[in-house]
Enzyme design. Structure first.
Site, PDB file in Angstrom:
ATOM      1  N   ARG A   1      66.917  77.521  18.916  1.00  0.00           N
ATOM      2  CA  ARG A   1      66.938  76.900  20.534  1.00  0.00           C
ATOM      3  C   ARG A   1      65.977  77.468  21.369  1.00  0.00           C
ATOM      4  NH1 ARG A   1      70.175  72.483  20.410  1.00  0.00           N
ATOM      5  NH2 ARG A   1      69.804  72.723  22.816  1.00  0.00           N
ATOM      6  N   MET A   2      65.481  76.689  22.161  1.00  0.00           N
ATOM      7  CA  MET A   2      64.560  77.096  23.211  1.00  0.00           C
ATOM      8  C   MET A   2      65.310  77.129  24.763  1.00  0.00           C
ATOM      9  SD  MET A   2      61.219  75.054  21.963  1.00  0.00           S
ATOM     10  CE  MET A   2      60.144  75.950  23.299  1.00  0.00           C
ATOM     11  N   ASP A   3      66.499  76.831  24.569  1.00  0.00           N
ATOM     12  CA  ASP A   3      67.126  76.710  25.906  1.00  0.00           C
ATOM     13  C   ASP A   3      68.169  77.821  26.028  1.00  0.00           C
ATOM     14  OD1 ASP A   3      68.871  75.574  24.245  1.00  0.00           O
ATOM     15  OD2 ASP A   3      69.054  73.923  25.072  1.00  0.00           O
ATOM     16  N   ASP A   4      69.010  78.125  26.853  1.00  0.00           N
ATOM     17  CA  ASP A   4      70.053  79.195  27.082  1.00  0.00           C
ATOM     18  C   ASP A   4      71.403  78.816  26.113  1.00  0.00           C
ATOM     19  OD1 ASP A   4      68.648  81.031  28.310  1.00  0.00           O
ATOM     20  OD2 ASP A   4      68.898  79.882  30.274  1.00  0.00           O
ATOM     21  N   VAL A   5      71.090  78.132  25.019  1.00  0.00           N
ATOM     22  CA  VAL A   5      72.319  77.905  24.232  1.00  0.00           C
ATOM     23  C   VAL A   5      72.206  78.642  22.973  1.00  0.00           C
ATOM     24  CG1 VAL A   5      72.922  76.153  22.485  1.00  0.00           C
ATOM     25  CG2 VAL A   5      72.211  75.603  24.723  1.00  0.00           C
TER      26      VAL A   5
END
Ligand code: WT7
Length: 619
Positions: free
Chosen positions: A483-487
């Site tokens: 993941r590239m997000d805050d997931v």
């Protein structure tokens, strides 16, 4: 490989023919006028939209059941149900059996006043009533919202309210391994929480899973008269036939909640025609499905994998499958393999986290079972590390099974990138090449189309962004990097760091929290929580267990933090933004020697040393 390339090209260049021909294998009450897709992914040109098979009307329950029965497969086994406990037995349900169950339940729901478009929640364990409930909803056009049985009362309450579903189907309790999960009691509590917020659940239909069995004593729950009804009573008087509601191709089929980097989980809404073809085609081609196969996907129907690759995909393919209620380690670590041997499973689909966990027990639990029926192995949920891939290939597959590493997500509904095994060589750790360009894809976020557009269509104009990083090698193979997000991806379950943070700050002693993922041997990623307590509170280790419990109660057991790291101060920039990059590095095993990068913009650079002094792994 040539065939794949030709089909891939045809799927993109002539979808009318490619997908149109495939779709016409199914029953359409009203034939579609156009395959499509008719879509706009460019926000500057108006609302984002995707439409498949416009003008057509069909029904998933019909195509999963009636169609199979009409074609002479009524007595074919649809589901082998394998209980959690060996002494609790097993059962087989033919396509006709499932059709009868689904019709009775659909009639009962109609008698209850459930109408086309109404949302209905399902909080069940992996028993045959779970896919049957989904299909009963599909039959009458009600939108199902399945909530995984591992979610807490608060999570369930939030989902009931968001979907405004006034009817819930649950079970008294179920054994998972050696422990009971009190589904009914949790549902009762969820209803109370929702009621406090002004939302009233009108009806709770309860399957007697443990009642009248030797484990009846394990189920502990109350009973609200007028609201609660046993499933068997609910369906008792109903006829075994039920006309389908014919659904527009773009009519909602189901919603399923999933986490993002911000806010509350979103209800991803899938519609009828495109989802149907996506689930059908990927099951058929990814798994090289043949009529004599016995298929076993270990995912729970509470997740998208269980929707597409337990309920819908296999049944659209008239498959025989195993529905497993239990866990891989009960009563012993060879349970999956025992199940494979017992039913002569030929296609087996599981998650890398399960493979890594079972790998720890060595080869013997696998090899003492006869797995010669296996032909194809699948994985899903997170990148598979080459070591686990090789073990899966060599030990489970005996060196003769192809492996399909399938990359996709809740929003897409079906596989995006996957090898078509047999047609192409695989490289351990790569999801290989794109599936045919085609249907599927979540049409919106329930009740919040703006959020849908912002989440998925704002990063790259005109394109859908999955949120994942990826590399493509010289052969065109895709390697997902995470993941590239805050997931974070914990055991293949998507968890938003913001959700864990908000669960933590709900604790009376917590002032602030910042959550990051860290590499975890078995789970893929673990949950690392930096916690700042309120002024005057003592940073005592005894409080850590309390905080972990807090998260478990707010979200569910699968979101339980692995580490609590006391943070009297968090690394923030002068504008108050938390530097997560620093927090991620401090959660690594070699944090002491990590290069933290430029920390000069921190409002107070000394917090880094304080964090190191509180490091939970400090020797
Ligand atoms: C996220 C989707 C897909 C069903 C189960 C999870 C990650 C999923 C793979 C894979 C690398 C993968 C991605 C994706 N993911 N499969 N084969 N290789 N990463 O569904 O909860 O919607 O999560 O899981 O990060 O975005 P989900």
């Amino acid at each position: 490989m040539e065939e794949y390339q030709a089909m891939y090209k045809a799927s993109l260049e002539d979808p009318e023919k490619f997908w149109g021909d495939m779709a016409r294998e199914f029953y359409w009450k009203t034939p579609f006028e156009k395959v499509g897709p008719t879509y706009n992914f460019d926000r500057t040109k108006g609302d984002v939209s995707i439409r498949w098979f416009e003008g057509g009307a069909t029904n998933l329950s019909y195509n999963c059941l009636d169609r199979n029965v009409e074609q002479g497969f009524g007595s074919k086994t649809a589901i082998y149900y394998e209980c959690n406990d060996l002494d609790d037995g097993h059962a087989a349900y033919s396509y006709s059996d499932v059709l009868r169950m689904v019709c009775k339940l659909a009639n009962a729901l109609k008698a209850e006043g459930v109408q086309k478009g109404d949302r209905l929640s399902v909080y069940l364990p992996m028993i045959v009533e779970l896919p049957a409930s989904m299909l009963a909803c599909a039959r009458i056009g009600a939108v199902h919202s399945v909530v995984f049985g591992g979610f807490s009362a608060e999570s369930l309450a939030g989902r009931l309210q968001d979907a405004q579903s006034s009817l819930v189907i649950t079970a008294d309790a179920v054994m998972r391994g050696a422990k009971p999960v009190q589904l009914k009691a949790i549902t009762d509590k969820a209803c109370e929480i929702a009621a406090k917020d002004g939302f009233n659940v009108q009806r709770v239909v309860c399957v007697a899973r443990l009642k009248d069995t030797p484990r009846a004593g394990q189920a502990q729950h109350g009973w609200v008269s007028g609201r609660d009804v046993w499933y068997s009573d609910f369906v008792a008087a109903q006829a075994e036939e039920c006309e389908c509601e014919w659904m527009d191709s773009e009519a909602p089929l189901f919603m399923l909640y999933t986490s993002g980097s911000t806010g509350k989980p979103k209800g991803v809404l899938h519609t009828t025609g495109g989802y149907m073809l996506g689930a059908f085609a990927t099951t058929k081609y990814t798994f090289d499905y043949h009529p004599e196969d016995v298929y076993f996907c270990t995912a729970d129907c509470g997740w998208i994998t269980g929707h597409s690759y337990v309920t819908y995909g296999p049944m659209l393919n008239t498959a025989t499958q195993v529905l497993f209620e239990g866990v891989p380690t009960h009563p012993d670590v060879d349970r999956f393999w025992k199940v494979c041997e017992k039913y002569k499973v030929s296609i087996f689909y599981t998650a890398p986290t399960a493979i890594r966990a079972l790998m720890k027990s060595g080869d013997a639990p696998v090899t003492r079972n006869d797995l010669s029926s296996l032909r194809l192995l699948g994985t899903v949920g997170e990148p598979i590390n080459p070591e686990a891939w090789r073990w899966y290939y060599r030990v489970v597959g005996g060196g003769h099974c192809a492996i399909a590493d399938t990359y996709w997500q809740t929003e897409t509904g079906s596989h995006l990138i996957t090898p078509l095994v047999g047609a192409m060589d695989c490289k351990p750790g790569s999801a290989v090449l794109p599936f045919f360009g085609g249907p599927g894809g979540g049409g919106t976020v329930y009740g919040d189309h703006k959020r849908f557009e912002e989440t998925y269509f704002s990063q790259f104009n005109g394109c859908y962004f999955t949120g994942d990083g990826c590399k493509r090698d010289k052969d065109g193979f895709y390697w997902l990097t995470g993941r590239m997000d805050d997931v974070i991806n914990v055991s293949g379950h998507r968890i938003g760091t913001a959700e864990v943070e908000s669960a933590l700050v709900a604790h009376a002693k917590v002032a602030e929290a910042a959550v990051v993922g860290f590499p975890h041997d078995i789970k893929g990623e673990g949950i690392w929580c930096y916690v700042t307590l309120n002024e005057g509170e003592a940073y005592e280790d005894s409080l850590k267990a309390d905080l972990k419990k807090q998260v478990r109660e707010v979200i569910g057991a699968f979101a339980m933090p692995d580490e609590i790291h006391w943070a009297p101060g968090l690394p923030k920039t002068r504008s108050g933004k938390i530097m997560r990059r620093v927090l991620r590095k401090l959660a690594l095993p070699d944090y002491e020697t990590q290069d933290l990068g430029d920390t000069s913009t921190l409002a107070d650079p000394s917090v880094v040393d304080v964090l190191k002094s509180y490091h939970p792994r400090k020797k």
